[in-house]
Structures are given as structure tokens and as C-alpha cells.
Design a protein around this motif. Sequence first.
Motif, PDB file in Angstrom:
ATOM      1  N   ASP A  50      21.114  97.206  27.104  1.00 31.14           N
ATOM      2  CA  ASP A  50      22.263  97.818  27.783  1.00 31.14           C
ATOM      3  C   ASP A  50      21.809  98.823  28.835  1.00 31.14           C
ATOM      4  O   ASP A  50      22.430  98.969  29.882  1.00 31.14           O
ATOM      5  N   GLU A  83      21.918 105.539  21.538  1.00 33.06           N
ATOM      6  CA  GLU A  83      22.031 104.419  22.490  1.00 33.06           C
ATOM      7  C   GLU A  83      20.706 104.377  23.239  1.00 33.06           C
ATOM      8  O   GLU A  83      20.516 105.103  24.218  1.00 33.06           O
ATOM      9  N   VAL A 138      24.145 107.803  28.500  1.00 30.46           N
ATOM     10  CA  VAL A 138      24.473 107.194  27.204  1.00 30.46           C
ATOM     11  C   VAL A 138      25.317 108.136  26.349  1.00 30.46           C
ATOM     12  O   VAL A 138      25.591 107.842  25.189  1.00 30.46           O
TER      13      VAL A 138
END
Length: 431
Positions: A50, A83, A138
Amino acid sequence: MKRVSAWWCICTVAVLFQFSGGAQAEQWAVDGKVLELDDSNFESAISAFDYILVDFYAPWCGHCKRLSPQLDLAAPALAALKEPIVIAKVNADKFTRLASKYDVDAYPTLKLFMHGVPMDYSGPRKADLLVRYLKKFVAPGVSILDSDSAIKNFVEAAGTYFPIYIGFGVNESVVSNSAIKYKKKAWFSVAKDFSEDVMVKYDFDKVPALVVIHPSYNEQSIFYGPFEDEFLEDFIKQNLFPLALPITYDTLKSLGDDERKIVLTIVEDEDDEKSKKLIKILKSAASANHDLVFGYVGVKQWDDFADTFGANKKTKLPKMVVWNRNEDYLTVIGSESIEEEDQASQISRFLEGYREGRTIQTRIGGSSVLGFINSLIGFKLIYIIVFLVAVMMIIRTIKGDDESLGDRADQSSRLVTDGESREQRSGEKED
């Protein structure tokens, strides 16, 4: 029998796909190491994570060599986040197709890919500061703060590279849309519980209030409403930058989607005492003229840029212009430069003259004009323009080929006629 064979093939392909997917997932494990990417695996890596920070480097580049160990240090800390952010690198000098695709024209170039979408990284390059900077991307869209200590910890953790918006007594839903829209440019939070000490510290006397802080410039502004979409977004958008913005390559790029014109003040040296006093006056002017961006640049700091506006060491400085970040700028008649005495009044007269249209339009000059424009409109737009021009040329070429068939027929006819004429003229000469 054919149906069984076809079914067997489909099942085999599905199994192989599952195995290849598993192998790919294992290949891209988040282990805190810097990945080495090339033409064969780049797209796979970008799809697998991501968040991935990619360093486009050249082996011979000194800056790249100094950056590399910092990335090695930052990689484990970023991989450990809730994250995770992965760091990778590409030898852009070797894999030129990738470099061209992602508009890499200098080394090192850092790009952060978020869900496959790249953005330029212009933050710090020292490991600990780089980690703090990247945490922004994030973090939650809106952080909920429930005590004085939570507010203090949030501000400290946010660092100094982004403006910080704190809503005191403001509902989370009020700022959530803006937090999503401007996530790449600012921190957003809502304080649910706080003391009077906090109100004194952040200089607001009633709620609801939205406070924006620019830590690196020691500035803050307060918004008391109305908290309707149009007014709220105007405040957020206009306060993404400090009141007086130092103009650098990076700050110009950060202004990319801001439609306001820049009131640009050119000084000899940003760091001398005279310039610092002038910058304070510019901040006061900016607070009353939110429809404009106020910026400043020193000839000593960026002489090539200053020279595009006809300002250099021989020019009478400070000089003020209004620039729309294209190829033209405006000077105000009678306010071409600023004297040392009563500069506040002179700046007021400059702004008044600009708004009344007492201006002269001049085209920017200098050897690096194209570079400035590229930094503002982006390479992708240039590629689109080049592509459209190429398409037009191809269309013209095709039309030209069609027309040339007729032209060649006409030419043949003319050759016959010309030949007959030459024969006639030849005969006449012989006679």
C-alpha cells in the motif's frame, strides 16, 4: 473428452496462479530491508504494498551514496509501523524506461507510492526525520485527542514539516472531508477534552475553534466559524502555507494546485536583519490579503530565479512583483522597489496599485525559465502536449500521403508538358 481436457487446463492454470500468488507474497515480505527493483519486478512490488518509498538513484551519484545508508536505517522503523511503509530503490541510470515513466530527471529522486499512485517526496533525508515525516501518510485522517497530554504528544509527534490543524470543541465530522482532501499536506485532529491552560497556550477564548499551527515558522491562526464547507475549506486552504513563504524549488512545487497569485518580494539576502524586518511586515500584509500568496526570495539564496524577474545584485532591491506562476509577471507603476523607510506604507501602496490595475506586464526571462515552468505544471502535462502534437503530425502526414498521390499525378502531367515545352524550345534553338 475435449471438455474434460479443457476443464483440466483451467484447473491447472488456477492452481499455478495460486502458487505464483503465494510465491509473490513471500517474495515481497515486509522484513525491514531495502528492496532492489528493476524492470522485471517494479510493477509487482508497487502492487504488493500500500505504501512504498522508491529511491531512483545512479551508482555514480555522490548524493545517492550519502542517502543510501539513511534509507537502510529508516527501513526497519517504517516496516514496524501499524501501516508499514516499504523502502525500495531503482538504478535509474540503468533502467531508464522506469526513470522516464516516472519523470525522473535528477538523482536521487524519491517518490512515495500510495496504493500505486506516486507523489514526489520532498521531505528530510536523514533517517529519523524521514521516518517522522512519512508517518504522516499512514496516520488516521483525524486524530481524536482527549486530554492536554494527548494534545502535547500529538503536536510533538507531528514534527515541523506540515501545518497542524486542531479543532477545539469541533465535531470530527466537520473536518473529516477536509482531512481526506488535504491528508498529504497537513495533520488534522479534534480535541475532545482540554483545560484553560491549553486555551491560553493556543490563544483562543471560545469554542468551537479551529487552530492551525506552522511549527517551523512559529505561526498560528484561529478560525471561529462559520463551520460551513465553503468557509471552512477556504480557511484550511489559505493556511496550508505560512503567511510569508520562502520561495524554493520545493515550495514552488507545493503551490502547484493553489490558484492564488504570488506577491513576490526579492531581497538581496533572506537572512540579513533588514530582510527579516521586511518579512515581518509582509506577514502583516498577508494576514489581511488571504486571496494572495506572499513569498520572498534572496538573490544570494537563488540568483537564477531572481534573475528571471530582472532582479540581480545590480538591481535596486527589495523589489516586488505579482506572479501567476506562468511566463508573465506584473510590476506596479511607482512601486518598482521598496525604500528602507516606512516599508509598511509602501507595501500597502503596492497592493493598492495592483488591485487598481496600475501595472505593467513583463515576460519572465533567464536561462532556466523552462525548468521553473516544468516544476509547476509537471512533466506529465508536457508529455500530453508532446503526444497531442505527435498525433497531429501523424494526421498531417497521412493527409499528406493521400494528397501526394494526386500531386504525383499532377506532377507527371506537368513533366509531360514540361518535356514537350523543352522539345519545342530545343527545336526553336536548332532553327
